[in-house]
Design an enzyme around this catalytic site. Structure first.
Site, PDB file in Angstrom:
ATOM      1  N   THR A  12      -5.754   2.938  -5.522  1.00  0.00           N
ATOM      2  CA  THR A  12      -5.159   3.918  -6.428  1.00  0.00           C
ATOM      3  C   THR A  12      -4.124   3.218  -7.314  1.00  0.00           C
ATOM      4  OG1 THR A  12      -5.496   5.548  -4.713  1.00  0.00           O
ATOM      5  CG2 THR A  12      -4.046   6.178  -6.513  1.00  0.00           C
ATOM      6  N   ASP A  69       0.853  -1.200   0.000  1.00  0.00           N
ATOM      7  CA  ASP A  69       0.000   0.000   0.000  1.00  0.00           C
ATOM      8  C   ASP A  69       0.882   1.240   0.000  1.00  0.00           C
ATOM      9  OD1 ASP A  69      -2.414   1.529   0.052  1.00  0.00           O
ATOM     10  OD2 ASP A  69      -2.146   1.877   2.183  1.00  0.00           O
ATOM     11  N   SER A  70       0.258   2.371  -0.343  1.00  0.00           N
ATOM     12  CA  SER A  70       0.986   3.638  -0.300  1.00  0.00           C
ATOM     13  C   SER A  70       1.339   4.015   1.142  1.00  0.00           C
ATOM     14  CB  SER A  70       0.124   4.740  -0.905  1.00  0.00           C
ATOM     15  OG  SER A  70      -1.056   4.888  -0.138  1.00  0.00           O
ATOM     16  N   CYS A 109      -4.218  -1.366  -2.391  1.00  0.00           N
ATOM     17  CA  CYS A 109      -4.304   0.071  -2.652  1.00  0.00           C
ATOM     18  C   CYS A 109      -5.104   0.231  -3.936  1.00  0.00           C
ATOM     19  CB  CYS A 109      -2.888   0.635  -2.829  1.00  0.00           C
ATOM     20  SG  CYS A 109      -2.850   2.368  -3.289  1.00  0.00           S
ATOM     21  N   HIS A 121      -7.694   2.976   2.988  1.00  0.00           N
ATOM     22  CA  HIS A 121      -7.596   3.786   4.205  1.00  0.00           C
ATOM     23  C   HIS A 121      -8.976   4.010   4.840  1.00  0.00           C
ATOM     24  CE1 HIS A 121      -3.549   4.825   2.810  1.00  0.00           C
ATOM     25  NE2 HIS A 121      -3.324   5.493   3.933  1.00  0.00           N
ATOM     26  N   CYS A 170     -11.110   2.840  -1.113  1.00  0.00           N
ATOM     27  CA  CYS A 170      -9.739   3.172  -0.727  1.00  0.00           C
ATOM     28  C   CYS A 170      -9.496   2.419   0.574  1.00  0.00           C
ATOM     29  CB  CYS A 170      -9.600   4.672  -0.506  1.00  0.00           C
ATOM     30  SG  CYS A 170      -8.050   5.147   0.306  1.00  0.00           S
ATOM     31  N   GLU A 214      -2.882   9.616   7.345  1.00  0.00           N
ATOM     32  CA  GLU A 214      -1.427   9.382   7.426  1.00  0.00           C
ATOM     33  C   GLU A 214      -0.787  10.294   8.478  1.00  0.00           C
ATOM     34  OE1 GLU A 214       0.868   7.258   5.676  1.00  0.00           O
ATOM     35  OE2 GLU A 214      -0.926   6.143   5.111  1.00  0.00           O
TER      36      GLU A 214
HETATM   37  N1  DGL Z   1      -5.013   3.111   0.382  1.00  0.00           N
HETATM   38  C1  DGL Z   1      -4.851   3.726  -0.912  1.00  0.00           C
HETATM   39  C2  DGL Z   1      -6.064   3.352  -1.776  1.00  0.00           C
HETATM   40  O1  DGL Z   1      -6.677   2.326  -1.520  1.00  0.00           O
HETATM   41  C3  DGL Z   1      -4.592   5.153  -0.654  1.00  0.00           C
HETATM   42  C4  DGL Z   1      -4.165   5.930  -1.730  1.00  0.00           C
HETATM   43  C5  DGL Z   1      -3.370   7.170  -1.435  1.00  0.00           C
HETATM   44  O2  DGL Z   1      -2.228   7.031  -1.024  1.00  0.00           O
HETATM   45  O3  DGL Z   1      -3.884   8.244  -1.744  1.00  0.00           O
HETATM   46  O4  DGL Z   1      -6.392   4.020  -2.726  1.00  0.00           O
END
Ligand code: DGL
Length: 270
Positions: free
Chosen positions: A72, A7-8, A70, A196, A194, A162
């Site tokens: 994205t 993940d990011s 993730c 998050h 997402c 974050e």
């Molecule tokens: N958890 C990522 C997602 O599912 C977050 C993306 C981000 O870093 O903006 O899209």
């Protein structure tokens, strides 16, 4: 027999938690690109470069299968990776498909033509990059007809999570829900697109009201992964050590992760 979870940043921990509970015998290696989060405001090339770098690190850690936890990265980079980058013998899977299968009441691998489904009005909450990719609508159109999707780009929410600013994250979620309801007053279902956002699931549910079914990915992905590994046991890579890797500050990231998962998590530098 390790499996990688990418993940990011911290959001993929919601998926990690569910898959680790569902498959307690599998060592999972988690990679959070916290130094470069949020991805949701980056362009597709940038997301592709960062994602391939992180996934390569997970291959190097002995994972043959990596889950992009993730949306994205799944929306902006996965197809390009699968077409031109993933090495022979490795596999990278995204997190959209299990969610869409649940929404459209399909079984894994059901490739029959799209058909009418029970839900007609769906609210999609996701990052600006995921929303503008239209990847969710594209995948949905392969499986269902007559579903009206209203997408809300939820700018700022990932950043606030974050940073650990949950008060700001809550205020932003409520204002994004209101913005969506102005365009679609009574969705039957809401997709948290997402990883998050499950950390804010109660706020989404409260703002949307009790009649809206809120779908989030963690448990759905865990079931799909268990099913996949049963059919592809060879994809359990040679790694034996579970672990948490980050491109950010390990102490700070460990702290936040421990807070979110309510158990001790120790990250080390990726
Ligand atoms: N958890 C990522 C997602 O599912 C977050 C993306 C981000 O870093 O903006 O899209």
């Amino acid at each position: 027999m390790a499996v990688g979870i990418f993940d990011s940043g911290l959001g993929g921990l919601t998926v990690l938690d569910a898959v680790a509970k569902r498959l307690p015998e599998v060592p999972f290696v988690y990679y959070g690109d916290n130094a470069h989060a949020p991805y949701g405001v980056r362009n597709a090339d940038d997301v592709y470069d960062l994602t391939t770098k992180g996934v390569q690190r997970l291959f190097d850690a002995g994972c043959d299968l990596v889950i992009l936890a993730c949306n994205t990265a799944s929306a902006a980079a996965l197809r390009r990776m699968q077409e031109a980058w993933v090495p022979e013998g490795k596999r990278v899977l995204g997190v959209f498909v299990p969610l869409i299968e649940a929404l459209t009441e399909r079984q894994w691998g059901d490739n029959s033509p799209p058909r009418e489904v029970a839900v007609k009005h769906v609210a999609l909450f996701a990052t600006p990059a995921t929303v503008s990719s239209r990847a969710f609508q594209r995948e949905l159109a392969f499986r269902a007809i007559g579903v009206d999707v209203e997408a809300q780009p939820c700018g700022g929410v990932v950043d606030a999570i974050e940073q650990g600013d949950m008060i700001l994250a809550e205020a932003l979620v409520r204002s994004h829900v209101e913005a969506l309801q102005r365009r679609m007053p009574t969705p039957e279902a809401a997709i948290l697109g997402c990883t998050h956002y499950p950390l804010m699931q109660e706020v989404f549910q409260d703002a949307l009201g009790p009649d809206v079914a809120v779908y989030s990915q963690a448990n759905l992905v865990a079931e799909s992964l268990a099913d996949y590994l049963e059919r592809h046991p060879d994809k359990l890579g040679p790694g034996t050590e579970p672990g948490f890797l980050t491109t950010g500050d390990p102490a700070r990231v460990s702290n936040k992760a421990t807070q979110f998962l309510r158990r001790k998590i120790e990250f080390r530098t990726a």
